[in-house]
Design a protein around this motif. Structure first.
Motif: not given
Length: 297
Positions: A43-61, A226-230
C-alpha cells in the motif's frame, strides 16, 4: 534543460528501485501478521508512485522544449512505444496492488470484489465524473457548460469504477474546455456536452459529444501522442509534484493516450471522431470483464 528531464527520469527510477528493494527485502510470509505487514508495505509502494505520471509528463515536456520544432511527433515511435509500455505496466501493477489491498478491506462496499464492482452503473460513474470535471471548469473559467447524460441508470455490469471515472473525467474535461473556450466571448448559450451510454452484447459503449469546434484532421494523429497538447503546459520546474490531485483543465499532454490505455487494459478501446468547425465525438468502448485478459506489455 537536458539536465532537468534527466533529473526527473532519475527521480522516477529511484522510486521504482526503492519499491523493488522493499519487495526483495520483505521476509517470507509465514503468518497472518506477516501478510498484514506485506499489505501495508505494498500500500505504501502504491502511494509512493502516485505522482509518477505528472513527473514523467514534466520530463517529457522538458524533453520537448529541447527538441527541434520541425520534428514530427508521430515519427518518434520509440518514445511513444516506450511510454505506452511503461504506462500500461503501471496500470497493471496498480491494479494488482489495489485489488490485493481492497480484498483486505474489513468493510468492503456492496457488490465489490476488490477493485471490481460487480454491479457498476456507467451512468452513475459518468454523472460523478462529469460533476468533478465541471467543478474544475468552474474553478478555471467561472462557468461550465451543462452535461446531459442519456442511458438507463439501472443498467449495471462488472467493471472497475476508478478506471471508468478517470477516463470519463478526462473526456468530459476536454469537451468542457473546448466548448467553454469556443463560446466564452459569444452571446450564444454554450451548448451542453452529451453523454450516451449504450448496452451492447459485446461492449458497453459511451459516447461523449461536444460542439467545441472539433480538431483539424491534420491534428488527429497527434492527440494520442505524449508530446502534444493544444493548451499551455501547466507543469513546469516549479510545480509541486507532491500534490497528487494537482488537476487543471488541460496542458499535460497525456490524458487521452493514458485513457486509451485504461480502456485497452480490459480489452476495450477509445476512438476520437472530429468534425472541424463543429465538434468532437469520443467513443469509449468497454469490454465486459467475463473473458478479458490483461494485455501484458
Amino acid at each position: 534543460m537536458r539536465f532537468e528531464h534527466r533529473f526527473l527520469g532519475s527521480l522516477v527510477k529511484d522510486w521504482y528501485l526503492d519499491s523493488f528493494r522493499d519487495l526483495r527485502a520483505f521476509p517470507e510470509i509465514k503468518s497472518m501478521k506477516d501478510e498484514r505487514a506485506f499489505t501495508d508495505m505494498i500500500k505504501a509502494i502504491k502511494v509512493r508512485h502516485n505522482n509518477v505520471v505528472p513527473t514523467m509528463a514534466l520530463g517529457v515536456q522538458q524533453l520537448k522544449k529541447g527538441m527541434d520544432p520541425k520534428i514530427v511527433y508521430e515519427d518518434l515511435d520509440e518514445i511513444h512505444q516506450f511510454l505506452d509500455r511503461f504506462y500500461m505496466s503501471r496500470i497493471g501493477i496498480r491494479m494488482l496492488i489495489g485489488q490485493h489491498v481492497e480484498l483486505h478491506n474489513p468493510n468492503p462496499p456492496p457488490h465489490c470484489v476488490g477493485y471490481i464492482h460487480t454491479k457498476m452503473s456507467p451512468v452513475e460513474v459518468a454523472r460523478n465524473a462529469s460533476e468533478d470535471a465541471r467543478s474544475i471548469c468552474f474553478r478555471e473559467y467561472g462557468s461550465a457548460p451543462n452535461v446531459d447524460i442519456y442511458g438507463d441508470p439501472d443498467f449495471t455490469f462488472p467493471y472497475v469504477p476508478a478506471h471508468l471515472h478517470l477516463m470519463m473525467f478526462e473526456l468530459v474535461k476536454n469537451s468542457l474546455r473546448a466548448v467553454q473556450e469556443r463560446f466564452m466571448d459569444s452571446d450564444k448559450v454554450a451548448p451542453p456536452i452529451r453523454i450516451i451510454v449504450a448496452d451492447g452484447l459485446e461492449d458497453v459503449t459511451i459516447k461523449v459529444s461536444d460542439e467545441g469546434g472539433g480538431i483539424p484532421r491534420s491534428g488527429l494523429p497527434k492527440i494520442f501522442t505524449y508530446l502534444y497538447s493544444t493548451a499551455k503546459n501547466p507543469l513546469d520546474e516549479h510545480s509541486d509534484l507532491g500534490v497528487a490531485d494537482n488537476v487543471t483543465m488541460a496542458g499535460y499532454g497525456y490524458g487521452l493516450p493514458i485513457s486509451r490505455l485504461y480502456a485497452r487494459y480490459f480489452g476495450g478501446d477509445l476512438q476520437i471522431i472530429s468534425m472541424e468547425g463543429y465538434g468532437t465525438d469520443a467513443y469509449l468502448h468497454l469490454s465486459r470483464l467475463g473473458d478479458s485478459q490483461e494485455p501484458l506489455p
